[in-house]
Scaffold this active site. Structure first.
Site, PDB file in Angstrom:
ATOM      1  N   ARG A   1      86.192  76.445  90.496  1.00 29.64           N
ATOM      2  CA  ARG A   1      85.375  76.633  91.703  1.00 29.64           C
ATOM      3  C   ARG A   1      86.115  76.016  92.892  1.00 29.64           C
ATOM      4  O   ARG A   1      86.448  74.844  92.883  1.00 29.64           O
ATOM      5  CB  ARG A   1      84.015  75.959  91.521  1.00 29.64           C
ATOM      6  CG  ARG A   1      83.124  76.114  92.727  1.00 29.64           C
ATOM      7  CD  ARG A   1      81.821  75.359  92.553  1.00 29.64           C
ATOM      8  NE  ARG A   1      80.901  76.040  91.661  1.00 29.64           N
ATOM      9  CZ  ARG A   1      79.792  75.482  91.189  1.00 29.64           C
ATOM     10  NH1 ARG A   1      79.489  74.222  91.485  1.00 29.64           N
ATOM     11  NH2 ARG A   1      78.991  76.160  90.391  1.00 29.64           N
TER      12      ARG A   1
ATOM     13  N   ARG B   1      73.528  62.948  92.224  1.00 31.07           N
ATOM     14  CA  ARG B   1      73.341  64.349  91.819  1.00 31.07           C
ATOM     15  C   ARG B   1      74.093  65.213  92.803  1.00 31.07           C
ATOM     16  O   ARG B   1      74.655  64.724  93.794  1.00 31.07           O
ATOM     17  CB  ARG B   1      71.821  64.664  91.879  1.00 31.07           C
ATOM     18  CG  ARG B   1      71.337  65.820  91.015  1.00 31.07           C
ATOM     19  CD  ARG B   1      71.472  65.521  89.564  1.00 31.07           C
ATOM     20  NE  ARG B   1      70.694  66.451  88.733  1.00 31.07           N
ATOM     21  CZ  ARG B   1      71.126  67.624  88.280  1.00 31.07           C
ATOM     22  NH1 ARG B   1      72.330  68.069  88.593  1.00 31.07           N
ATOM     23  NH2 ARG B   1      70.349  68.380  87.512  1.00 31.07           N
ATOM     24  N   LYS B   2      74.083  66.530  92.564  1.00 29.89           N
ATOM     25  CA  LYS B   2      74.713  67.441  93.526  1.00 29.89           C
ATOM     26  C   LYS B   2      74.035  67.348  94.891  1.00 29.89           C
ATOM     27  O   LYS B   2      72.891  66.866  95.000  1.00 29.89           O
ATOM     28  CB  LYS B   2      74.655  68.879  93.016  1.00 29.89           C
ATOM     29  CG  LYS B   2      73.267  69.478  93.040  1.00 29.89           C
ATOM     30  CD  LYS B   2      73.186  70.881  92.435  1.00 29.89           C
ATOM     31  CE  LYS B   2      73.893  71.933  93.252  1.00 29.89           C
ATOM     32  NZ  LYS B   2      73.488  73.324  92.800  1.00 29.89           N
TER      33      LYS B   2
ATOM     34  N   CYS C   1      70.493  79.470  90.617  1.00 31.25           N
ATOM     35  CA  CYS C   1      71.720  79.639  91.406  1.00 31.25           C
ATOM     36  C   CYS C   1      71.702  80.941  92.194  1.00 31.25           C
ATOM     37  O   CYS C   1      72.308  81.044  93.254  1.00 31.25           O
ATOM     38  CB  CYS C   1      72.932  79.633  90.486  1.00 31.25           C
ATOM     39  SG  CYS C   1      73.024  78.193  89.428  1.00 31.25           S
ATOM     40  N   GLY C   2      71.006  81.950  91.686  1.00 32.77           N
ATOM     41  CA  GLY C   2      70.904  83.243  92.382  1.00 32.77           C
ATOM     42  C   GLY C   2      69.758  83.283  93.375  1.00 32.77           C
ATOM     43  O   GLY C   2      69.462  84.340  93.927  1.00 32.77           O
TER      44      GLY C   2
ATOM     45  N   GLY D   1      69.960  83.805  86.136  1.00 39.35           N
ATOM     46  CA  GLY D   1      69.888  83.855  84.682  1.00 39.35           C
ATOM     47  C   GLY D   1      69.028  82.798  84.020  1.00 39.35           C
ATOM     48  O   GLY D   1      68.744  82.879  82.821  1.00 39.35           O
TER      49      GLY D   1
HETATM   50 FE1  SRM Z   1      74.478  76.705  90.377  1.00 38.61          FE
HETATM   51  C1  SRM Z   1      74.725  74.742  87.672  1.00 38.61           C
HETATM   52  C2  SRM Z   1      76.811  78.684  89.134  1.00 38.61           C
HETATM   53  C3  SRM Z   1      74.769  78.102  93.402  1.00 38.61           C
HETATM   54  C4  SRM Z   1      71.480  75.271  91.253  1.00 38.61           C
HETATM   55  N1  SRM Z   1      75.573  76.635  88.703  1.00 38.61           N
HETATM   56  C5  SRM Z   1      75.525  75.693  87.716  1.00 38.61           C
HETATM   57  C6  SRM Z   1      76.657  75.891  86.721  1.00 38.61           C
HETATM   58  C7  SRM Z   1      77.791  75.012  87.153  1.00 38.61           C
HETATM   59  C8  SRM Z   1      76.242  75.566  85.292  1.00 38.61           C
HETATM   60  C9  SRM Z   1      77.361  75.620  84.320  1.00 38.61           C
HETATM   61  O1  SRM Z   1      78.092  74.647  84.164  1.00 38.61           O
HETATM   62  O2  SRM Z   1      77.544  76.684  83.717  1.00 38.61           O
HETATM   63  C10 SRM Z   1      76.943  77.397  86.933  1.00 38.61           C
HETATM   64  C11 SRM Z   1      78.354  77.856  86.673  1.00 38.61           C
HETATM   65  C12 SRM Z   1      78.340  79.205  86.004  1.00 38.61           C
HETATM   66  C13 SRM Z   1      79.620  79.941  86.158  1.00 38.61           C
HETATM   67  O3  SRM Z   1      80.437  79.966  85.199  1.00 38.61           O
HETATM   68  O4  SRM Z   1      79.805  80.563  87.204  1.00 38.61           O
HETATM   69  C14 SRM Z   1      76.437  77.593  88.347  1.00 38.61           C
HETATM   70  N2  SRM Z   1      75.655  78.025  91.154  1.00 38.61           N
HETATM   71  C15 SRM Z   1      76.484  78.833  90.452  1.00 38.61           C
HETATM   72  C16 SRM Z   1      77.029  79.949  91.327  1.00 38.61           C
HETATM   73  C17 SRM Z   1      78.444  80.386  90.954  1.00 38.61           C
HETATM   74  C18 SRM Z   1      76.067  81.154  91.241  1.00 38.61           C
HETATM   75  C19 SRM Z   1      76.640  82.426  91.809  1.00 38.61           C
HETATM   76  O5  SRM Z   1      76.842  83.343  91.012  1.00 38.61           O
HETATM   77  O6  SRM Z   1      76.895  82.513  93.009  1.00 38.61           O
HETATM   78  C20 SRM Z   1      76.882  79.297  92.702  1.00 38.61           C
HETATM   79  C21 SRM Z   1      78.071  78.466  93.077  1.00 38.61           C
HETATM   80  C22 SRM Z   1      77.934  77.874  94.451  1.00 38.61           C
HETATM   81  C23 SRM Z   1      79.182  77.158  94.902  1.00 38.61           C
HETATM   82  O7  SRM Z   1      80.089  77.865  95.345  1.00 38.61           O
HETATM   83  O8  SRM Z   1      79.222  75.939  94.811  1.00 38.61           O
HETATM   84  C24 SRM Z   1      75.679  78.394  92.436  1.00 38.61           C
HETATM   85  N3  SRM Z   1      73.369  76.619  92.063  1.00 38.61           N
HETATM   86  C25 SRM Z   1      73.597  77.372  93.169  1.00 38.61           C
HETATM   87  C26 SRM Z   1      72.467  77.332  94.038  1.00 38.61           C
HETATM   88  C27 SRM Z   1      72.292  78.135  95.306  1.00 38.61           C
HETATM   89  C28 SRM Z   1      72.646  77.428  96.586  1.00 38.61           C
HETATM   90  O9  SRM Z   1      73.317  76.403  96.591  1.00 38.61           O
HETATM   91  O10 SRM Z   1      72.223  77.960  97.605  1.00 38.61           O
HETATM   92  C29 SRM Z   1      71.529  76.522  93.416  1.00 38.61           C
HETATM   93  C30 SRM Z   1      70.103  76.209  93.915  1.00 38.61           C
HETATM   94  C31 SRM Z   1      70.120  75.337  95.117  1.00 38.61           C
HETATM   95  C32 SRM Z   1      70.226  73.878  94.809  1.00 38.61           C
HETATM   96  O11 SRM Z   1      71.170  73.459  94.166  1.00 38.61           O
HETATM   97  O12 SRM Z   1      69.346  73.155  95.242  1.00 38.61           O
HETATM   98  C33 SRM Z   1      72.114  76.082  92.182  1.00 38.61           C
HETATM   99  N4  SRM Z   1      73.281  75.194  89.611  1.00 38.61           N
HETATM  100  C34 SRM Z   1      72.066  74.818  90.090  1.00 38.61           C
HETATM  101  C35 SRM Z   1      71.496  73.859  89.210  1.00 38.61           C
HETATM  102  C36 SRM Z   1      70.120  73.159  89.385  1.00 38.61           C
HETATM  103  C37 SRM Z   1      70.301  71.906  90.197  1.00 38.61           C
HETATM  104  C38 SRM Z   1      69.232  70.882  89.972  1.00 38.61           C
HETATM  105  O13 SRM Z   1      69.040  70.056  90.878  1.00 38.61           O
HETATM  106  O14 SRM Z   1      68.630  70.847  88.904  1.00 38.61           O
HETATM  107  C39 SRM Z   1      72.411  73.684  88.157  1.00 38.61           C
HETATM  108  C40 SRM Z   1      72.265  72.741  86.938  1.00 38.61           C
HETATM  109  C41 SRM Z   1      72.540  71.312  87.270  1.00 38.61           C
HETATM  110  O15 SRM Z   1      73.110  70.979  88.319  1.00 38.61           O
HETATM  111  O16 SRM Z   1      72.173  70.502  86.438  1.00 38.61           O
HETATM  112  C42 SRM Z   1      73.508  74.530  88.438  1.00 38.61           C
HETATM  113 FE1  SF4 Z   2      71.389  79.568  85.305  1.00 44.87          FE
HETATM  114 FE2  SF4 Z   2      72.987  79.129  87.372  1.00 44.87          FE
HETATM  115 FE3  SF4 Z   2      74.012  79.811  85.036  1.00 44.87          FE
HETATM  116 FE4  SF4 Z   2      72.703  81.601  86.517  1.00 44.87          FE
HETATM  117  S1  SF4 Z   2      74.637  80.597  86.992  1.00 44.87           S
HETATM  118  S2  SF4 Z   2      72.450  81.305  84.365  1.00 44.87           S
HETATM  119  S3  SF4 Z   2      71.050  80.322  87.353  1.00 44.87           S
HETATM  120  S4  SF4 Z   2      72.909  77.909  85.549  1.00 44.87           S
END
Ligand code: SRM
Ligand code: SF4
Length: 534
Positions: free
Chosen positions: A68, A182-183, A457-458, A452
């Site tokens: 990333r 946290r993030k 994240c979506g 998903g």
């Molecule tokens: Fe996300 C975790 C993908 C935007 C909330 N997110 C993950 C992980 C890293 C989990 C993992 O290790 O597999 C996903 C990686 C999957 C992969 O292989 O791609 C993942 N998040 C994404 C992306 C790629 C989705 C997308 O297809 O666009 C986005 C990457 C953004 C970036 O460039 O940094 C992405 N994630 C978001 C957003 C949307 C936003 O920021 O507007 C959110 C909700 C907003 C927020 O964070 O408040 C989001 N992601 C999460 C969470 C829940 C956070 C929480 O506080 O519980 C997780 C899980 C965690 O952090 O424990 C997570």
């Molecule tokens: Fe769940 Fe984020 Fe993975 Fe999508 S990319 S399946 S919302 S953790």
């Protein structure tokens, strides 16, 4: 430390491994990991700490890592895009890239042995992936048409870059901010349409004018004129998680652009030093604000800032509907256009990336931008080159005029690569949109977001129709299903949607979506349209 936080005894398991060895420490060990190989590595380094340099172990595809990046304001050069393309190209069919919902890009198929070379290549062209995962500040979003849009209120590019430089020590890594509880998400809106989804960030800056009464400039202390002064109202605490989703709330504070970086630093210091490190489900900034109350939180930020914050301006300047930037638009620079290309669910392959880099160079200025809708903008296309640009074969796939459902489709990674996923998303989302567009006609775009799992994240909560993956039961079998969200509003008066139907098996979804589209969004069955029109 807060009341609920945090003695060494009740540190969560993530805090314990961070205390043993800081995530950023892996930066110095990349050569060693490359020589060892992923199977022989320490598991905590491999599965967690590598995320501090943007390298994500994928349990779904072991040995093929995701990287990333950081793309401040979503902007990169054609040279940088070519380097990213070269990186994924070497993995053949297993190499791909995804534009993310934070105006960013992720690369897939990465082998650990290649990391030293990849980091060298990034360094040579000013790319960084540092601090893009785990307990760090995510990619900082800014207005995707900053500096191009005649109606913009503020060009966010420089500020976003300054914040990233401060947080990451210009991409080298900054231990001051590499161990948050946290993030953390930061966004700066520069236009009138809230194109960054300010309300879903932990900290966001929203354009707002203060009436000039004479004593604003926080940083300079200078008296101002009586005319309104541009700055930002600050909102805080927005986030999505499986446990709770919450729009950001006003901090009742206004800052001039010159104080934005300092405010980011102050808020992050307060969060870093006081956020809960006990329960990871309750560690995002809003939980701290809840615990303290907004007044105490604001006062602590002022303490760190070393001065008082001015009260918020009575109204902000977000008074447009959100634009999607797909199509051809005139820039404020005479004779130039920006062209928004629709990238289906953000997925790119090496040859696409090389081609986008070429198009940006031949027709534009070499600049490429990403949007939070997972699409691309190529700016600075001269009027004289427009027609021939629009005839380029790539634009048949990456259209400037896609179908009205396709146009606004967003999807997270889903089961293909993400081990949290409860369902497959991207391919399913594309197939579903195709089927719906075959049967229905539309008069305006409808924003459908797939995610998903409940991590969101979506961003299904910002969509007209949000689909969140779940497992559901039918005829005694467990199936992939979705919970359906509706009512998300973006742009002016943004607010979050909520869940209206739970547990629909994906195999039964199409007629339900069709019905929702007809009843709520003016869609018409093609058959019916034919009869009416005949
Ligand atoms: Fe996300 C975790 C993908 C935007 C909330 N997110 C993950 C992980 C890293 C989990 C993992 O290790 O597999 C996903 C990686 C999957 C992969 O292989 O791609 C993942 N998040 C994404 C992306 C790629 C989705 C997308 O297809 O666009 C986005 C990457 C953004 C970036 O460039 O940094 C992405 N994630 C978001 C957003 C949307 C936003 O920021 O507007 C959110 C909700 C907003 C927020 O964070 O408040 C989001 N992601 C999460 C969470 C829940 C956070 C929480 O506080 O519980 C997780 C899980 C965690 O952090 O424990 C997570
Ligand atoms: Fe769940 Fe984020 Fe993975 Fe999508 S990319 S399946 S919302 S953790």
């Amino acid at each position: 430390m807060t009341d609920t936080a945090t003695t060494t005894a009740n540190l969560n398991k993530f805090e314990k491994f961070k205390a043993e060895k800081d995530g950023l420490a892996v930066k110095a060990e990349i050569e060693k990991f490359a020589a060892l190989g992923w199977e022989a590595m320490d598991e905590t380094d491999r599965d967690h700490r590598l995320k501090w340099v943007g390298v994500f172990f994928r349990p779904v595809t072991p040995g093929k890592f995701m990287m990333r990046m950081r793309m401040p304001n979503g902007i990169l050069t054609s040279t940088q895009m070519r380097v990213l393309a070269q990186v994924v190209q070497r993995y053949g069919d297993e190499g791909s890239a995804d534009i993310t919902t934070r105006q960013n890009i992720q690369l897939r198929g990465i082998r650990i042995g290649d990391l030293p070379d990849i980091f060298d290549r990034f360094h040579a062209v000013g790319l960084t992936s540092v601090q893009s995962g785990m307990d760090n500040v995510r990619n900082i979003t800014g207005d995707p048409v900053a500096g191009l849009d005649a109606d913009e209120l503020y060009d966010t590019r420089e500020l976003v870059q300054q914040i990233q430089d401060m947080l990451t020590n210009k991409g080298e890594g900054n231990p001051e901010f590499s161990n948050l509880p946290r993030k953390f998400n930061i966004a700066i809106a520069g236009g009138r349409d809230n194109s960054v989804h300010a309300e879903i960030n932990d900290l966001a800056f929203v354009p707002a004018f203060k009436e000039g009464t004479g004593d604003w400039g926080l940083a300079t202390g200078e008296k101002s004129s009586q005319s309104p002064i541009f700055g930002f109202n600050i909102i805080v605490g927005g986030f999505f998680s499986a446990k709770r989703c919450q729009a950001a709330i006003p901090l009742n504070a206004w800052v001039g652009p010159e104080d934005v970086v300092a405010v980011c630093r102050a808020v992050l210091e307060v969060f870093r030093d006081n956020g809960s490190r006990a329960n990871r489900q309750k560690s995002r900034l809003m939980w701290l604000i809840d615990e303290w109350g907004l007044e105490k939180f604001r006062a602590e930020v002022e303490n760190r800032l070393g001065k008082s914050l001015l009260p918020a301006a009575p109204k902000d300047e977000i008074d447009w509907e959100k634009r999607d930037h797909i199509g051809v638009y005139k820039q404020k620079q005479p004779g130039l256009n920006y062209v928004g290309l629709h990238i289906p669910v953000g997925r790119l392959y090496a040859e696409d990336m090389f081609e986008i880099a070429r198009l940006a160079e031949v027709y534009g200025s070499g600049e490429i931008r990403f949007t939070v809708e997972q699409n691309i903008i190529i700016p600075n296309v001269a009027e004289s080159k427009l027609a021939i640009f629009l005839a380029e074969p790539l634009l048949e796939r990456f259209s400037i005029n896609p179908g009205l459902l396709t146009r606004s489709l967003v999807s997270c990674t889903g089961a293909q690569f993400c081990n949290f996923a409860l369902i497959e998303t991207k391919n399913r989302a594309l197939a579903m949109i195709k089927a719906l567009e075959e049967d229905l006609t539309f008069t305006h775009p409808v924003r459908i977001h797939w995610t998903g799992c409940p991590n969101s994240c979506g961003q299904p909560q910002v969509a007209d129709i949000g689909l969140m993956g779940t497992k559901t039961r039918k005829n005694g079998k467990t199936l992939e299903g979705v919970d359906i969200y509706m009512g998300g509003k973006v742009g002016k008066d943004a607010h979050l949607g909520s869940c209206i139907i739970k547990g629909i098996p994906c195999e039964d979804l199409q007629p339900i979506l069709q019905d929702l589209l007809i009843k709520n969004f003016g869609a018409k069955l093609k058959q019916e349209a034919l009869v009416v029109g005949s």
